[in-house]
Design a protein around this motif. Sequence first.
Motif, PDB file in Angstrom:
ATOM      1  N   ARG A  97     -12.524  -3.443 -14.036  1.00 25.73           N
ATOM      2  CA  ARG A  97     -13.552  -4.475 -14.202  1.00 25.73           C
ATOM      3  C   ARG A  97     -13.232  -5.711 -13.350  1.00 25.73           C
ATOM      4  O   ARG A  97     -14.126  -6.276 -12.700  1.00 25.73           O
ATOM      5  N   VAL A  98     -11.976  -6.128 -13.370  1.00 26.79           N
ATOM      6  CA  VAL A  98     -11.587  -7.317 -12.604  1.00 26.79           C
ATOM      7  C   VAL A  98     -11.744  -7.077 -11.108  1.00 26.79           C
ATOM      8  O   VAL A  98     -12.329  -7.894 -10.375  1.00 26.79           O
ATOM      9  N   ILE A  99     -11.238  -5.944 -10.648  1.00 25.00           N
ATOM     10  CA  ILE A  99     -11.315  -5.644  -9.211  1.00 25.00           C
ATOM     11  C   ILE A  99     -12.765  -5.468  -8.777  1.00 25.00           C
ATOM     12  O   ILE A  99     -13.167  -5.945  -7.703  1.00 25.00           O
ATOM     13  N   MET A 100     -13.572  -4.810  -9.599  1.00 27.55           N
ATOM     14  CA  MET A 100     -14.968  -4.598  -9.230  1.00 27.55           C
ATOM     15  C   MET A 100     -15.726  -5.916  -9.149  1.00 27.55           C
ATOM     16  O   MET A 100     -16.578  -6.106  -8.261  1.00 27.55           O
ATOM     17  N   VAL A 107     -19.231  -0.945   0.280  1.00 27.48           N
ATOM     18  CA  VAL A 107     -20.154  -0.129  -0.532  1.00 27.48           C
ATOM     19  C   VAL A 107     -19.546   1.238  -0.814  1.00 27.48           C
ATOM     20  O   VAL A 107     -19.619   1.752  -1.939  1.00 27.48           O
ATOM     21  N   SER A 108     -18.910   1.818   0.188  1.00 31.98           N
ATOM     22  CA  SER A 108     -18.292   3.129  -0.004  1.00 31.98           C
ATOM     23  C   SER A 108     -17.167   3.066  -1.030  1.00 31.98           C
ATOM     24  O   SER A 108     -17.078   3.907  -1.942  1.00 31.98           O
ATOM     25  N   LYS A 109     -16.311   2.043  -0.922  1.00 34.48           N
ATOM     26  CA  LYS A 109     -15.192   1.920  -1.859  1.00 34.48           C
ATOM     27  C   LYS A 109     -15.686   1.626  -3.275  1.00 34.48           C
ATOM     28  O   LYS A 109     -15.165   2.183  -4.254  1.00 34.48           O
ATOM     29  N   ILE A 110     -16.689   0.757  -3.401  1.00 33.89           N
ATOM     30  CA  ILE A 110     -17.191   0.386  -4.733  1.00 33.89           C
ATOM     31  C   ILE A 110     -17.799   1.590  -5.440  1.00 33.89           C
ATOM     32  O   ILE A 110     -17.556   1.820  -6.634  1.00 33.89           O
ATOM     33  N   LEU A 125      -8.816  -4.357   1.383  1.00 28.54           N
ATOM     34  CA  LEU A 125      -9.808  -3.500   0.730  1.00 28.54           C
ATOM     35  C   LEU A 125      -9.242  -2.109   0.468  1.00 28.54           C
ATOM     36  O   LEU A 125      -9.419  -1.535  -0.615  1.00 28.54           O
ATOM     37  N   ASP A 126      -8.532  -1.553   1.449  1.00 32.16           N
ATOM     38  CA  ASP A 126      -7.908  -0.243   1.260  1.00 32.16           C
ATOM     39  C   ASP A 126      -6.855  -0.285   0.151  1.00 32.16           C
ATOM     40  O   ASP A 126      -6.725   0.660  -0.638  1.00 32.16           O
ATOM     41  N   LEU A 127      -6.086  -1.392   0.094  1.00 32.01           N
ATOM     42  CA  LEU A 127      -5.054  -1.508  -0.938  1.00 32.01           C
ATOM     43  C   LEU A 127      -5.680  -1.616  -2.329  1.00 32.01           C
ATOM     44  O   LEU A 127      -5.203  -0.988  -3.285  1.00 32.01           O
ATOM     45  N   LEU A 128      -6.733  -2.403  -2.468  1.00 37.49           N
ATOM     46  CA  LEU A 128      -7.394  -2.541  -3.767  1.00 37.49           C
ATOM     47  C   LEU A 128      -7.931  -1.201  -4.258  1.00 37.49           C
ATOM     48  O   LEU A 128      -7.873  -0.892  -5.452  1.00 37.49           O
ATOM     49  N   TYR A 129      -8.453  -0.411  -3.333  1.00 41.34           N
ATOM     50  CA  TYR A 129      -8.947   0.912  -3.710  1.00 41.34           C
ATOM     51  C   TYR A 129      -7.799   1.787  -4.226  1.00 41.34           C
ATOM     52  O   TYR A 129      -7.970   2.554  -5.173  1.00 41.34           O
ATOM     53  N   ALA A 168       0.835  -1.210   0.000  1.00 44.37           N
ATOM     54  CA  ALA A 168       0.000   0.000   0.000  1.00 44.37           C
ATOM     55  C   ALA A 168       0.865   1.253   0.000  1.00 44.37           C
ATOM     56  O   ALA A 168       0.536   2.251  -0.659  1.00 44.37           O
ATOM     57  N   GLY A 169       1.998   1.218   0.732  1.00 45.71           N
ATOM     58  CA  GLY A 169       2.905   2.363   0.722  1.00 45.71           C
ATOM     59  C   GLY A 169       3.577   2.551  -0.629  1.00 45.71           C
ATOM     60  O   GLY A 169       3.766   3.686  -1.098  1.00 45.71           O
ATOM     61  N   ILE A 170       3.940   1.445  -1.291  1.00 42.76           N
ATOM     62  CA  ILE A 170       4.575   1.542  -2.612  1.00 42.76           C
ATOM     63  C   ILE A 170       3.594   2.076  -3.642  1.00 42.76           C
ATOM     64  O   ILE A 170       3.949   2.874  -4.517  1.00 42.76           O
ATOM     65  N   VAL A 171       2.336   1.660  -3.556  1.00 41.88           N
ATOM     66  CA  VAL A 171       1.313   2.106  -4.510  1.00 41.88           C
ATOM     67  C   VAL A 171       1.117   3.618  -4.432  1.00 41.88           C
ATOM     68  O   VAL A 171       0.828   4.269  -5.452  1.00 41.88           O
ATOM     69  N   GLN A 172       1.273   4.194  -3.239  1.00 41.49           N
ATOM     70  CA  GLN A 172       1.110   5.642  -3.105  1.00 41.49           C
ATOM     71  C   GLN A 172       2.149   6.399  -3.919  1.00 41.49           C
ATOM     72  O   GLN A 172       1.919   7.539  -4.333  1.00 41.49           O
ATOM     73  N   ILE A 173       3.311   5.777  -4.153  1.00 36.32           N
ATOM     74  CA  ILE A 173       4.378   6.434  -4.920  1.00 36.32           C
ATOM     75  C   ILE A 173       4.278   6.073  -6.400  1.00 36.32           C
ATOM     76  O   ILE A 173       4.323   6.943  -7.267  1.00 36.32           O
ATOM     77  N   ASP A 174       4.142   4.784  -6.701  1.00 39.10           N
ATOM     78  CA  ASP A 174       4.056   4.339  -8.091  1.00 39.10           C
ATOM     79  C   ASP A 174       3.188   3.079  -8.133  1.00 39.10           C
ATOM     80  O   ASP A 174       3.593   2.020  -7.650  1.00 39.10           O
ATOM     81  N   ALA A 175       2.001   3.201  -8.714  1.00 35.66           N
ATOM     82  CA  ALA A 175       1.032   2.102  -8.681  1.00 35.66           C
ATOM     83  C   ALA A 175       1.409   0.944  -9.595  1.00 35.66           C
ATOM     84  O   ALA A 175       0.896  -0.169  -9.420  1.00 35.66           O
ATOM     85  N   LYS A 176       2.293   1.160 -10.556  1.00 36.82           N
ATOM     86  CA  LYS A 176       2.591   0.093 -11.516  1.00 36.82           C
ATOM     87  C   LYS A 176       3.347  -1.068 -10.861  1.00 36.82           C
ATOM     88  O   LYS A 176       3.339  -2.185 -11.389  1.00 36.82           O
ATOM     89  N   HIS A 177       3.987  -0.821  -9.708  1.00 32.99           N
ATOM     90  CA  HIS A 177       4.719  -1.894  -9.045  1.00 32.99           C
ATOM     91  C   HIS A 177       3.783  -2.926  -8.420  1.00 32.99           C
ATOM     92  O   HIS A 177       4.234  -4.007  -8.037  1.00 32.99           O
ATOM     93  N   ALA A 178       2.518  -2.599  -8.307  1.00 35.17           N
ATOM     94  CA  ALA A 178       1.569  -3.522  -7.683  1.00 35.17           C
ATOM     95  C   ALA A 178       0.802  -4.353  -8.703  1.00 35.17           C
ATOM     96  O   ALA A 178      -0.015  -5.191  -8.317  1.00 35.17           O
ATOM     97  N   VAL A 179       1.055  -4.145 -10.006  1.00 31.37           N
ATOM     98  CA  VAL A 179       0.269  -4.827 -11.032  1.00 31.37           C
ATOM     99  C   VAL A 179       0.459  -6.341 -10.956  1.00 31.37           C
ATOM    100  O   VAL A 179      -0.502  -7.120 -11.014  1.00 31.37           O
ATOM    101  N   LYS A 180       1.695  -6.793 -10.816  1.00 31.62           N
ATOM    102  CA  LYS A 180       1.935  -8.234 -10.828  1.00 31.62           C
ATOM    103  C   LYS A 180       1.435  -8.930  -9.556  1.00 31.62           C
ATOM    104  O   LYS A 180       1.319 -10.152  -9.517  1.00 31.62           O
ATOM    105  N   HIS A 181       1.137  -8.160  -8.519  1.00 30.23           N
ATOM    106  CA  HIS A 181       0.607  -8.736  -7.281  1.00 30.23           C
ATOM    107  C   HIS A 181      -0.911  -8.605  -7.198  1.00 30.23           C
ATOM    108  O   HIS A 181      -1.504  -8.879  -6.153  1.00 30.23           O
ATOM    109  N   GLN A 182      -1.548  -8.178  -8.283  1.00 29.36           N
ATOM    110  CA  GLN A 182      -2.969  -7.846  -8.237  1.00 29.36           C
ATOM    111  C   GLN A 182      -3.833  -9.043  -7.842  1.00 29.36           C
ATOM    112  O   GLN A 182      -4.657  -8.946  -6.915  1.00 29.36           O
ATOM    113  N   LEU A 183      -3.663 -10.172  -8.487  1.00 18.68           N
ATOM    114  CA  LEU A 183      -4.484 -11.345  -8.194  1.00 18.68           C
ATOM    115  C   LEU A 183      -4.202 -11.891  -6.798  1.00 18.68           C
ATOM    116  O   LEU A 183      -5.117 -12.361  -6.106  1.00 18.68           O
ATOM    117  N   THR A 184      -2.945 -11.810  -6.377  1.00 16.04           N
ATOM    118  CA  THR A 184      -2.606 -12.267  -5.023  1.00 16.04           C
ATOM    119  C   THR A 184      -3.286 -11.408  -3.973  1.00 16.04           C
ATOM    120  O   THR A 184      -3.788 -11.911  -2.956  1.00 16.04           O
TER     121      THR A 184
END
Length: 643
Positions: free
Chosen positions: A329-332, A352-355, A316-320, A283-299
């Motif tokens: 679409r996948v995350i939703m 509900v709030s995040k969605i 849930l906070d990280l997915l948001y 979650a901290g890395i995503v705040q700087i550069d979100a592309k580093h979290a792409v390969k961990h998305q399904l995990t």
Amino acid sequence: ELCIRMIYVEMLGHDAAFGHINAINLSCVKNLIEKRVGYLACCLTLHKDHQLMLLLISTIQKDLQSDNFLEVSMALTVVCRLISAETIPVIMPLVLKLLDHSNPNVRKKAIGAMNRFWELDKGAVESSLQLCKKMIYDKDPSVMGASLIIMENLVAEEPSQHKDLTKTLVSILKQVTEHCLSRDYDYHRIPAPWIQLKLLRILGSLGEGDKDASEQIYPVLKEVMKRADIGINVGYAIVYECVRTAISIYPNRLLLQEAASSISRFLTSDNHNLKYLGINALAGIVQIDAKHAVKHQLTVIDCLEDPDDTLRIKTLDLLYSMTNPQNVRVIMQKLMTFLKATADPFLRKQLVSKITQIAEKFAPDNAWYINTMNTVFELGGDLVRPEMAHNLINLVASEDVDANDPDNIRVLAVDTYVALLSKPNISTVLLKIIAWVLGEYGSLSKQHDAESIVLSLCDSMEQLPTGSDSQLWLLNATLKLCTHSLAGQAPEEVVRLVKKYQYSANVALQQKAHEFLQVLQNVQTAHAVLPINKFGAEEKVDSDLSFLNGYVSEALANGAPAYKPRDLSKPSATSGGAMGGGGHGMERKKKPTLQFQAYPKRDVPSYDSPSTPAEDPIAAAAAAAAAGASGAAAASLAYPNMG
């Protein structure tokens, strides 16, 4: 032995204040074992503001100047525990001298005492901070490690004042990771892990927002991260601290990439604690550069199915944070599945709030947004904020919608909502949205004619409890459809239902039912009072009522008297006659009802009662008897039928 028993009594929760003075006396003896017991009893039974602490200060001063390092060590332990801000000036000079003591254990406890002084009163220690900073160069690793505690507090307070330590701390960390310290400091093959953790936290504070300082930290940080990743818990702790340091210092693309790769083992672990650390670090890395979290998305998405509630909320906070237009679409889809399965009210509210926020921010098209919001309203309609419903209505009524397009968003919304009307237990918010959309754009439907939509609205009204707000919305939608799509001709089922509502206990529903039948009698009037496609349009208010000019002119021509405006700031001339009835049109002056002056003093008559000599009881008794007799005679005259 008695002091130890007193400690036990205090541990059981009983008051043993009678023995506190004996503990202080025992700390003054020469025998080291007894002195140690006395100091132990004082530390466990007294506090820094205790009234007996003044008796202990002289003993502490004496022991701090002792030649026996054991006595000095005992006194320093008590100093860290019981010294208050008022007694710091008395003790601190002696502690500063001990920073150069020959015994490393004494030096370590002395720097710990200085840290305690800084916590109690920063101003008292400010002049001695340079001596504390020199302790990081101590030849003994335990003293150096103890000095890092106060250095961490100082750097966290004012990082800019200690930038000169960056190079030194980087050098120390490099020596530690290269096993330059004694093997006695190794823990599971990791050299001095707690010293490494302190150094990483300090470097993270020094490099925050400072590119020059961060460039000195990059090489050693990569090396520490690489050496610590050996698959044991203490190694995970160091790797996690390295990731936090990489996030806090000036960003480096390669370093962040290595940090994201290092935490992959955290996310795939079966240990819930490691998963939580991995989610938190990512979650901290995503705040700087979100592309580093792409390969961990399904995990990360799979972590939503973990039984640990804390981990699911963090996920849930990280997915948001990591959602973007490409993966929305996948995350939703995963979030919707999770919303259906969970029953936790707090977690459902968060979901509900995040969605809704994700749908508004990253919706790929309008149709997807409407279908997503409908699903949210179905699954958790009562948890959706009213603003979300208003935003959906604004989207459907937007001027950007191409009315000539046969497949525009309004047609899609109407056909979708007509199908939803047949479902049971529709949420109140969604039902109001359906009523508004069908009332405004129900005639655009390709799959349903206006009469079938009206009958569907009536069926929904009958299923609701009488007098609910949703019934008013549905009734208003039915009236609009009958006015604009059925040329003012309401089906018999609708008329029967409206006549039933004319006798409803709900006043608003009763009034709306009467208006329904009256408005339909004049289609032109109905079109004027119930316009469609006017959502958000500004209404011009004619404050002069110029539309009545023709009616007024016709009335004046027929002999009606002209209107004479009244000055409401002046009292009416006929108000007196109306009030009193005898004023002949003249205003009657009212007598003021409030008294602002003092009332006149009244003369109160005084009555002199006959005095009865207190010294003559016989005379007093005779007078009382005479008074009673005269009273009885008077009573017999006033009430002759008595007695």
